[in-house]
Design a protein around this motif. Structure first.
Motif, PDB file in Angstrom:
ATOM      1  N   ARG A   1       6.019  -1.189   3.610  1.00  0.00           N
ATOM      2  CA  ARG A   1       7.428  -1.545   3.645  1.00  0.00           C
ATOM      3  C   ARG A   1       7.982  -1.610   2.235  1.00  0.00           C
ATOM      4  O   ARG A   1       9.078  -2.073   1.994  1.00  0.00           O
ATOM      5  N   SER A   2       7.197  -1.208   1.260  1.00  0.00           N
ATOM      6  CA  SER A   2       7.561  -1.382  -0.135  1.00  0.00           C
ATOM      7  C   SER A   2       8.221  -0.137  -0.696  1.00  0.00           C
ATOM      8  O   SER A   2       7.884   0.984  -0.358  1.00  0.00           O
ATOM      9  N   ALA A   3       9.207  -0.390  -1.566  1.00  0.00           N
ATOM     10  CA  ALA A   3       9.823   0.708  -2.307  1.00  0.00           C
ATOM     11  C   ALA A   3       9.296   0.725  -3.732  1.00  0.00           C
ATOM     12  O   ALA A   3       9.907   1.345  -4.603  1.00  0.00           O
ATOM     13  N   VAL A   4       8.182   0.053  -3.978  1.00  0.00           N
ATOM     14  CA  VAL A   4       7.611   0.011  -5.321  1.00  0.00           C
ATOM     15  C   VAL A   4       7.033   1.379  -5.670  1.00  0.00           C
ATOM     16  O   VAL A   4       6.239   1.945  -4.917  1.00  0.00           O
ATOM     17  N   GLU A   5       7.432   1.905  -6.802  1.00  0.00           N
ATOM     18  CA  GLU A   5       6.891   3.176  -7.284  1.00  0.00           C
ATOM     19  C   GLU A   5       5.680   2.882  -8.162  1.00  0.00           C
ATOM     20  O   GLU A   5       5.738   2.016  -9.035  1.00  0.00           O
ATOM     21  N   ILE A   6       4.606   3.617  -7.945  1.00  0.00           N
ATOM     22  CA  ILE A   6       3.377   3.417  -8.721  1.00  0.00           C
ATOM     23  C   ILE A   6       3.068   4.695  -9.485  1.00  0.00           C
ATOM     24  O   ILE A   6       2.985   5.777  -8.898  1.00  0.00           O
ATOM     25  N   HIS A   7       2.902   4.560 -10.795  1.00  0.00           N
ATOM     26  CA  HIS A   7       2.531   5.684 -11.649  1.00  0.00           C
ATOM     27  C   HIS A   7       1.182   5.362 -12.291  1.00  0.00           C
ATOM     28  O   HIS A   7       0.997   4.283 -12.856  1.00  0.00           O
ATOM     29  N   THR A   8       0.243   6.284 -12.174  1.00  0.00           N
ATOM     30  CA  THR A   8      -1.106   6.049 -12.705  1.00  0.00           C
ATOM     31  C   THR A   8      -1.324   6.834 -13.993  1.00  0.00           C
ATOM     32  O   THR A   8      -0.504   7.653 -14.400  1.00  0.00           O
ATOM     33  N   ALA A   9      -2.473   6.566 -14.594  1.00  0.00           N
ATOM     34  CA  ALA A   9      -2.901   7.220 -15.845  1.00  0.00           C
ATOM     35  C   ALA A   9      -1.994   6.867 -17.010  1.00  0.00           C
ATOM     36  O   ALA A   9      -1.826   7.651 -17.947  1.00  0.00           O
TER      37      ALA A   9
ATOM     38  N   LEU B   1      10.416  -5.240 -11.310  1.00  0.00           N
ATOM     39  CA  LEU B   1       9.631  -5.385 -10.082  1.00  0.00           C
ATOM     40  C   LEU B   1      10.050  -6.663  -9.349  1.00  0.00           C
ATOM     41  O   LEU B   1       9.989  -7.763  -9.903  1.00  0.00           O
ATOM     42  N   THR B   2      10.472  -6.510  -8.100  1.00  0.00           N
ATOM     43  CA  THR B   2      10.823  -7.633  -7.243  1.00  0.00           C
ATOM     44  C   THR B   2       9.947  -7.588  -5.997  1.00  0.00           C
ATOM     45  O   THR B   2       9.857  -6.543  -5.340  1.00  0.00           O
ATOM     46  N   LEU B   3       9.309  -8.706  -5.693  1.00  0.00           N
ATOM     47  CA  LEU B   3       8.427  -8.801  -4.530  1.00  0.00           C
ATOM     48  C   LEU B   3       8.934  -9.889  -3.602  1.00  0.00           C
ATOM     49  O   LEU B   3       9.397 -10.944  -4.051  1.00  0.00           O
ATOM     50  N   ARG B   4       8.840  -9.623  -2.297  1.00  0.00           N
ATOM     51  CA  ARG B   4       9.335 -10.554  -1.291  1.00  0.00           C
ATOM     52  C   ARG B   4       8.234 -10.953  -0.325  1.00  0.00           C
ATOM     53  O   ARG B   4       7.263 -10.219  -0.124  1.00  0.00           O
ATOM     54  N   SER B   5       8.437 -12.100   0.305  1.00  0.00           N
ATOM     55  CA  SER B   5       7.497 -12.561   1.326  1.00  0.00           C
ATOM     56  C   SER B   5       7.616 -11.679   2.558  1.00  0.00           C
ATOM     57  O   SER B   5       8.731 -11.448   3.050  1.00  0.00           O
ATOM     58  N   PRO B   6       6.503 -11.174   3.100  1.00  0.00           N
ATOM     59  CA  PRO B   6       6.589 -10.351   4.308  1.00  0.00           C
ATOM     60  C   PRO B   6       6.983 -11.160   5.540  1.00  0.00           C
ATOM     61  O   PRO B   6       7.426 -10.589   6.532  1.00  0.00           O
ATOM     62  N   GLU B   7       6.825 -12.485   5.486  1.00  0.00           N
ATOM     63  CA  GLU B   7       7.151 -13.314   6.645  1.00  0.00           C
ATOM     64  C   GLU B   7       8.647 -13.578   6.768  1.00  0.00           C
ATOM     65  O   GLU B   7       9.248 -13.364   7.822  1.00  0.00           O
ATOM     66  N   ASP B   8       9.264 -14.062   5.688  1.00  0.00           N
ATOM     67  CA  ASP B   8      10.663 -14.466   5.789  1.00  0.00           C
ATOM     68  C   ASP B   8      11.592 -13.760   4.802  1.00  0.00           C
ATOM     69  O   ASP B   8      12.792 -14.030   4.758  1.00  0.00           O
ATOM     70  N   GLY B   9      11.056 -12.866   3.964  1.00  0.00           N
ATOM     71  CA  GLY B   9      11.878 -12.090   3.062  1.00  0.00           C
ATOM     72  C   GLY B   9      12.319 -12.812   1.801  1.00  0.00           C
ATOM     73  O   GLY B   9      13.056 -12.239   0.983  1.00  0.00           O
ATOM     74  N   ARG B  10      11.877 -14.043   1.589  1.00  0.00           N
ATOM     75  CA  ARG B  10      12.292 -14.751   0.369  1.00  0.00           C
ATOM     76  C   ARG B  10      11.651 -14.100  -0.853  1.00  0.00           C
ATOM     77  O   ARG B  10      10.567 -13.518  -0.777  1.00  0.00           O
ATOM     78  N   ILE B  11      12.313 -14.220  -1.982  1.00  0.00           N
ATOM     79  CA  ILE B  11      11.849 -13.574  -3.211  1.00  0.00           C
ATOM     80  C   ILE B  11      10.699 -14.381  -3.820  1.00  0.00           C
ATOM     81  O   ILE B  11      10.809 -15.589  -4.021  1.00  0.00           O
ATOM     82  N   LEU B  12       9.597 -13.685  -4.086  1.00  0.00           N
ATOM     83  CA  LEU B  12       8.430 -14.299  -4.724  1.00  0.00           C
ATOM     84  C   LEU B  12       8.412 -14.024  -6.219  1.00  0.00           C
ATOM     85  O   LEU B  12       8.048 -14.893  -7.019  1.00  0.00           O
TER      86      LEU B  12
END
Length: 573
Positions: free
Chosen positions: A342-350, A359-370
């Protein structure tokens, strides 16, 4: 659970592709020679069956004529035919089993490689799109290879039998030959109409059996937790529900088999009397000898059996069709299951460092910002502590960095797998030898036993070495070792892998606060930077930089500026 059948065109194409892949594999040459040998055996066996029909005719005629000398001569012929036929049949069966085993080995390896590649196993588990992939790889591949080869040989054998005995039966009685063809065609059509529901029922039955076994395995693997929580009634209810589904579906299979059995049993009984009814008048009129009656019965039954492959093997065919569809479903899922996130986080390696950009991360249960708009760059040699008022924030950050399923958006840059390692809160050690548990994949020949033994002693794990029975004894580490011992083994594995940076997710859970300082100091001594996500009661000199994440997701960054903030407008104090 009803399955969604794959179109027959796709099923057929994948079936053909599976055979082609085997023939063109690294063992394809050996496989082709073995298959050629099987065809030669089939030719020889059918030839001996034709010879046997004539020997049997003359044997029965000698009995009717009371010719004792001829009877003994034909008996010797009979023994010779039986001996040769026995040798051919045994070697044919042996070659068939070896070829099926070879095919199973090749196909299973390919499925295992695809299943474990690029996190496919993780995506399938997360998406829940395919039940019991393990059952399909282990059991369905075995059934597919054995049954496919068996049916191919049955088809070839039936073709050879038709060619061999059509002439025999036609020479005895053309009407009897026509009766055999029409009888087999009608029987095959009625069998297909009566038994068609078996394909779907067998497909569902395989899944229901696997689900029930999975429930029993869950009890075995979680015996202590079930006992302590008193969950036996709920587990029992769950198993009874799965058993009820299994039994109910199998009852339907039994009912279909009953209806099919009424027809096929009568069909097979009539085969025994039809040739006698047609040939007996000719014998009674003196137009044929008595041995021809028995020869016609044998030729008729053999020819009808060859034509009636669908009738005699329909139950096996329906089970096989279910297996083919299940393997097709596995292939479809492995090839087309997209990463589930469900994430729109882009990951670039190397990249040259570990960095987070807005980077913004949210709780998968209630959507609050972590975590809110995190923008920092961590050089690979850094020693960083990331702590949060809400522990879910550090867990989400660890999962996002590892590329696991999270809810959020933004961008992160991380180095390749060789320079970055992850230590989860609960370590995982795959079953195997102690050496395999410690030495990273691909480094087996570069790490000496003496180096491993020294690290085991330095980390106070000599008792583990004794319990394991040395470096080369297979063990199940989850049942043999405590959580802390497993985590310390994982730390030794990191030391031997020698990455430039390691992320530790709440190591205090497995190690305890008293061991964390030792672990981090040893990483530093090995020139391995670390990012510790969790709380720490150790001395301040363990960390160059500390990132504090508040309950509302805002963060503060203190310490060495070598681990720098990305952008001047980032939230920082």
């Amino acid at each position: 659970m009803k399955h969604q059948p794959i179109p027959h065109r796709v099923t057929g194409a994948r079936f053909v592709q599976s055979v082609r892949d085997f023939v063109t594999s690294e063992v394809g040459g050996k496989a082709r020679w073995m298959f050629a040998g099987l065809i030669a055996f089939l030719f020889a066996i059918n030839g001996m069956n034709v010879v046997n029909s004539y020997v049997g005719r003359d044997f029965m005629t000698a009995i009717a004529d009371r010719d004792e000398a001829e009877l003994m001569r034909q008996a010797l012929f009979y023994l010779a035919v039986f001996a040769v036929s026995t040798l051919l049949s045994v070697f044919s069966h042996f070659t068939e089993e070896r070829l099926a085993l070879l095919w199973r080995e090749v196909l299973t390896r390919r499925f295992v490689d695809r299943y474990l590649a690029d996190g496919t196993y993780y995506r399938l588990e997360a998406s829940r799109t395919l039940p019991n992939p393990d059952e399909r790889i282990a059991e369905d591949v075995r059934s597919f290879t054995v049954t496919t080869l068996s049916f191919m040989l049955m088809g070839l054998n039936s073709s050879f039998t038709v060619l061999a005995f059509s002439g025999v039966l036609w020479s005895i009685s053309p009407p009897l030959f026509m009766v055999a063809v029409l009888y087999a065609a009608g029987g095959s059509l009625l069998t297909i109409l009566l038994g068609r529901p078996l394909v779907g029922l067998n497909y569902d039955q395989l899944d229901r059996e696997a689900n029930f076994r999975a429930g029993l395995i869950h009890v075995r693997e979680n015996a202590e937790e079930i006992l302590l929580s008193g969950s036996e009634p709920r587990i029992s209810e769950r198993l009874r529900d799965r058993l009820a589904g299994l039994v109910g579906n199998f009852r339907q299979i039994i009912c279909v088999n009953r209806n099919l059995g009424f027809f096929t049993t009568g069909y097979n009984w009539l085969i025994q009397i039809i040739p006698a009814l047609i040939i007996a008048p000719a014998f009674m009129d003196g137009r044929v000898e008595f041995g021809v009656v028995t020869q016609s019965a044998m030729a008729f039954s053999t020819l009808v059996a060859a034509f009636s492959l669908v009738v005699t093997q329909f139950q096996s065919i329906s089970s096989f069709a279910a297996v083919v569809e299940r393997l097709n479903s596995l292939t479809e899922a492995v090839e087309h299951t997209a990463p589930v996130s469900r994430s729109a986080v882009e990951i670039h390696t190397a990249g040259p460092q570990l960095a987070y950009e807005r980077l913004t991360l949210r709780s998968p249960e209630d959507g609050r910002i972590l975590v809110r708009d995190l923008s920092i760059a961590i050089p690979l040699s850094s020693r960083v502590l990331i702590r949060a008022e809400d522990e879910a924030a550090t867990l989400a950050l660890f999962r996002a960095t590892a590329g696991l399923d999270v809810s959020g958006d933004g961008c992160l840059f991380r180095p390749g797998a060789q320079d970055l390692r992850f230590l989860a809160e609960r370590p995982y050690q795959p079953p195997g030898t102690l050496r395999a548990a410690l030495v990273p994949a691909g480094a087996d020949t570069t790490v000496a036993d003496a180096e491993i033994l020294k690290l085991i002693g330095d980390w106070a794990l000599d008792s583990v070495l004794a319990r394991a029975g040395g470096l080369s004894t297979e063990q199940d580490w989850e049942s043999l070792l405590s959580l802390g011992e497993q985590q310390r083994l994982a730390c030794i594995r990191v030391i031997l892998a020698a990455p430039r940076l390691v992320l530790l997710d709440r190591p205090q859970t497995a190690l305890g606060s008293e061991h964390i300082s030792m672990v981090l100091k040893r990483f530093s001594a090995a020139s391995i930077g670390y990012v510790h996500l969790g709380r720490s009661n150790g001395p301040g000199d363990l960390y160059d930089t500390i990132l504090d994440i508040r309950a509302d997701g805002n963060w503060s960054w203190t310490g060495d500026r070598a681990a720098r903030i990305v952008g001047e407008d980032s939230r920082s104090t």
